[in-house]
Design an enzyme around this catalytic site. Sequence first.
Site, PDB file in Angstrom:
ATOM      1  N   ARG A  29      -8.545  -8.405  -4.693  1.00 23.42           N
ATOM      2  CA  ARG A  29      -7.524  -8.919  -5.616  1.00 23.42           C
ATOM      3  C   ARG A  29      -8.164  -9.851  -6.609  1.00 23.42           C
ATOM      4  O   ARG A  29      -8.844 -10.797  -6.221  1.00 23.42           O
ATOM      5  CB  ARG A  29      -6.430  -9.673  -4.854  1.00 23.42           C
TER       6      ARG A  29
ATOM      7  N   SER B 262       0.028  -6.498  -4.124  1.00 26.95           N
ATOM      8  CA  SER B 262       1.172  -6.816  -3.268  1.00 26.95           C
ATOM      9  C   SER B 262       2.107  -7.871  -3.842  1.00 26.95           C
ATOM     10  O   SER B 262       2.720  -7.659  -4.874  1.00 26.95           O
ATOM     11  CB  SER B 262       0.647  -7.221  -1.907  1.00 26.95           C
ATOM     12  N   HIS B 263       2.159  -9.046  -3.214  1.00 24.99           N
ATOM     13  CA  HIS B 263       3.118 -10.072  -3.627  1.00 24.99           C
ATOM     14  C   HIS B 263       2.575 -10.956  -4.751  1.00 24.99           C
ATOM     15  O   HIS B 263       3.272 -11.849  -5.213  1.00 24.99           O
ATOM     16  CB  HIS B 263       3.461 -10.943  -2.421  1.00 24.99           C
TER      17      HIS B 263
ATOM     18  N   ASP C 183       8.733  -6.992  -1.284  1.00 25.17           N
ATOM     19  CA  ASP C 183       7.695  -7.483  -2.203  1.00 25.17           C
ATOM     20  C   ASP C 183       7.242  -6.385  -3.159  1.00 25.17           C
ATOM     21  O   ASP C 183       7.776  -5.264  -3.151  1.00 25.17           O
ATOM     22  CB  ASP C 183       6.515  -8.098  -1.429  1.00 25.17           C
TER      23      ASP C 183
ATOM     24  N   ASP D 170       4.748  -4.308  -3.432  1.00 25.25           N
ATOM     25  CA  ASP D 170       4.331  -2.995  -2.937  1.00 25.25           C
ATOM     26  C   ASP D 170       5.205  -2.485  -1.797  1.00 25.25           C
ATOM     27  O   ASP D 170       4.894  -1.458  -1.188  1.00 25.25           O
ATOM     28  CB  ASP D 170       2.850  -3.002  -2.532  1.00 25.25           C
TER      29      ASP D 170
ATOM     30  N   ASP E  29       5.954  -3.538   1.284  1.00 26.69           N
ATOM     31  CA  ASP E  29       5.692  -3.617   2.718  1.00 26.69           C
ATOM     32  C   ASP E  29       6.300  -4.860   3.370  1.00 26.69           C
ATOM     33  O   ASP E  29       6.491  -4.903   4.569  1.00 26.69           O
ATOM     34  CB  ASP E  29       4.184  -3.485   3.034  1.00 26.69           C
ATOM     35  N   ARG E  30       6.621  -5.883   2.565  1.00 27.96           N
ATOM     36  CA  ARG E  30       7.226  -7.086   3.145  1.00 27.96           C
ATOM     37  C   ARG E  30       8.746  -7.041   3.055  1.00 27.96           C
ATOM     38  O   ARG E  30       9.298  -6.369   2.175  1.00 27.96           O
ATOM     39  CB  ARG E  30       6.778  -8.334   2.388  1.00 27.96           C
TER      40      ARG E  30
ATOM     41  N   THR F 148      -4.940 -12.694  11.154  1.00 32.01           N
ATOM     42  CA  THR F 148      -4.015 -12.371  10.066  1.00 32.01           C
ATOM     43  C   THR F 148      -4.488 -11.129   9.302  1.00 32.01           C
ATOM     44  O   THR F 148      -5.670 -11.005   8.984  1.00 32.01           O
ATOM     45  CB  THR F 148      -3.922 -13.583   9.121  1.00 32.01           C
TER      46      THR F 148
ATOM     47  N   SER G  45       4.342 -13.674   7.755  1.00 36.18           N
ATOM     48  CA  SER G  45       4.400 -13.571   6.303  1.00 36.18           C
ATOM     49  C   SER G  45       5.354 -12.467   5.843  1.00 36.18           C
ATOM     50  O   SER G  45       5.069 -11.770   4.885  1.00 36.18           O
ATOM     51  CB  SER G  45       3.000 -13.299   5.767  1.00 36.18           C
TER      52      SER G  45
ATOM     53  N   LYS H  54       2.777  -2.322   7.339  1.00 37.18           N
ATOM     54  CA  LYS H  54       4.098  -2.899   7.496  1.00 37.18           C
ATOM     55  C   LYS H  54       5.039  -2.172   6.545  1.00 37.18           C
ATOM     56  O   LYS H  54       4.593  -1.606   5.558  1.00 37.18           O
ATOM     57  CB  LYS H  54       4.090  -4.402   7.280  1.00 37.18           C
TER      58      LYS H  54
HETATM   59  C1  VG1 Z   1      -1.255 -12.895   3.435  1.00 36.43           C
HETATM   60  C2  VG1 Z   1      -0.473 -13.047   4.711  1.00 36.43           C
HETATM   61  C3  VG1 Z   1      -0.858 -11.967   5.698  1.00 36.43           C
HETATM   62  C4  VG1 Z   1      -0.662 -10.586   5.058  1.00 36.43           C
HETATM   63  C5  VG1 Z   1      -1.424 -10.511   3.761  1.00 36.43           C
HETATM   64  C6  VG1 Z   1      -1.175  -9.225   3.011  1.00 36.43           C
HETATM   65  O1  VG1 Z   1      -2.644 -13.069   3.691  1.00 36.43           O
HETATM   66  O2  VG1 Z   1      -0.683 -14.328   5.275  1.00 36.43           O
HETATM   67  O3  VG1 Z   1      -0.092 -12.111   6.857  1.00 36.43           O
HETATM   68  O4  VG1 Z   1      -1.097  -9.582   5.925  1.00 36.43           O
HETATM   69  O5  VG1 Z   1      -1.044 -11.584   2.902  1.00 36.43           O
HETATM   70  O6  VG1 Z   1       0.179  -9.036   2.753  1.00 36.43           O
HETATM   71  P1  VG1 Z   1      -3.411 -14.447   3.413  1.00 36.43           P
HETATM   72  O7  VG1 Z   1      -4.841 -14.173   3.773  1.00 36.43           O
HETATM   73  O8  VG1 Z   1      -3.179 -14.789   1.995  1.00 36.43           O
HETATM   74  O9  VG1 Z   1      -2.774 -15.465   4.303  1.00 36.43           O
HETATM   75  V1  VG1 Z   1       0.663  -8.109   1.432  1.00 36.43           V
HETATM   76  O10 VG1 Z   1       2.220  -7.766   1.541  1.00 36.43           O
HETATM   77  O11 VG1 Z   1       0.254  -9.217   0.189  1.00 36.43           O
HETATM   78  O12 VG1 Z   1      -0.412  -6.839   1.368  1.00 36.43           O
HETATM   79 CO    CO Z   2       2.818  -6.391   0.224  1.00 35.16          CO
END
Ligand code: VG1
Ligand code: CO
Length: 552
Positions: free
Chosen positions: A24, A117-118, A285, A287, A289-290, A354, A375, A386
């Site tokens: 990212r 993603s988010h 979110d 993409d 998945d959340r 995580t 998360s 997810k």
């Molecule tokens: C975060 C969350 C983690 C999740 C990841 C990807 O990671 O804490 O639980 O799996 O995002 O989610 P981090 O390393 O920033 O804490 V998604 O929906 O952004 O692919």
């Molecule tokens: Co996501």
Amino acid sequence: MYKSTRVETEISYSDQKPGTSGLRKPVKTVQQVNYTENFLQSLLETVCELEPTNRKLLIGGDGRYYNTTVIPLIVRMAAANGFKELIIGKDGLFSTPACSSYIRLNNCVGGILLTASHNPGGPDGDFGIKYNVANGGPAPDSVTNAIFEKTKTRTFYNIIDPVDIPLNAIGETVLETDQGQVSVRVVDGIECHEQLLGTIFDLPKIKSYLAQNNICITADAMAGVMGPTVHRIFGDVLGVDPSHLIRCTPLPDFGGSHPDPNLVYAAQLVETMKSGRYEFGVAFDGDGDRNMILGKDGFFVSPSDSLAVITANLNCIPYFAGRKFAGVGRSLPTSGAVDQVAKKLGFSLFETPTGWKYFGSLMDADMISLCGEESFGTGSNHIREKDGIWAALAWLSILSTRECSVEEVVKSHWEEYGRHFYSRHDYENLSTEQGAQVMAAVNSFTSPDAAIPQMGDTEVASCVNFSYTDPVTGDRALNQGVVFTSKTGSRVIFRLSGTGSSGATIRIYLEFYSTGGEEGDVQDILNPLVKFALQVSDIRAISGRHAPTVIT
Ligand code: VG1
Ligand code: CO
């Protein structure tokens, strides 16, 4: 005839290490000369080395800015590197759970998912490239490390002449190249996932429950990729009036919003739910998945509780009826609410670092059937990601079977299993040095002779730096978070985020377990833990911040 060329490059990049979930970076970074080519060539070569025969690759994305520039680039580079079948979602769209479904059900070697993603999108936002392997799940560390190694010393990439693939029309284009024929198919990115969900849930039963009881529900796709799926499943299949489905058109910049479904960034849904008009609300979110689940009047279901509640109510989901239930997984900082359920029902429980990638091997080996993260991620072994809409349908299955409200389901759960008061405090956009300093401060308490202060009115029983050995592959993951556990089972955990595109984000996870039927404001109840966290980390002095940027 499309000719392939080996392009020699002069600049190489040292910063292409994938994080918790793919690479990212700010769009501006990705737009540097050969930056994307450098990563893609390394990725494609790694795939060819690991999988000598399968050359069928999925290309999907969450619709964010720059996706439609990179998709043709992937087509040209994949064709030049010997890939034979390329599958692209219509308009370049494929939600993360839909990618996972498609890869698994159509025997792809894997998929390249263009998503951050988010993280916010647009020319000033973030871009992401993630690779999923043949089981449909995020590439494990062994694969992403192999890609990263190649990115550092790359001197060339392979590419065929420019191609013109209309992404807005379903159909096949066959490219005659000097590497042979390459089939490029644009497919409906929703169908496969939708069909799979139809085999998991009793959708007609949910539909008639909603209709017969005049129950209104709402969904907010936050201008992410899940919008069209929401229209099909909530609208067409469950009969929800489309006017109750908000922000369901995918936008390249998510309408300027931060497409992260939590109480802060999905404030619009929270307000809508507070009107009392809807019994159930869900946000997804970027993409897809959340998920965030809300009940009437904005009653919030914490993601850790959501996992526990679904585990305790498996009988409401037809998918689990005919199957052996293997066990549950949760990431380290996810609360122990599901542990209580696993203990009572005799399921095995796995605590992983995580990131969803750590659940994949456990699901493949049939050791877990259900898993989740604090998360806002929940899912099952139907795929290896997810799945936001799966979580929403799991909740609707519970409500329609038990015929009660979200709040009743959660409160009766707390009565039976006790309640885990839980919150996460994020300090975003610190400098890399500040992040390292905070982690060093808390890590110093892992030494055996460190004097650890009291956590509220209890003593700290242990402080460890979490490391994990995958029970299936034996792979090790070190330094996954510093965990303080009190004698009464409260936990305070510190970790550095692995999804930010620059600087450092410190996440502080706070958890207090009560069996005494305590009620009250979560932040008030967690206050002694917050004080403890500030004391051991010195985060205020180090960061110069007086408060977290985001509390969820
Ligand atoms: C975060 C969350 C983690 C999740 C990841 C990807 O990671 O804490 O639980 O799996 O995002 O989610 P981090 O390393 O920033 O804490 V998604 O929906 O952004 O692919
Ligand atoms: Co996501």
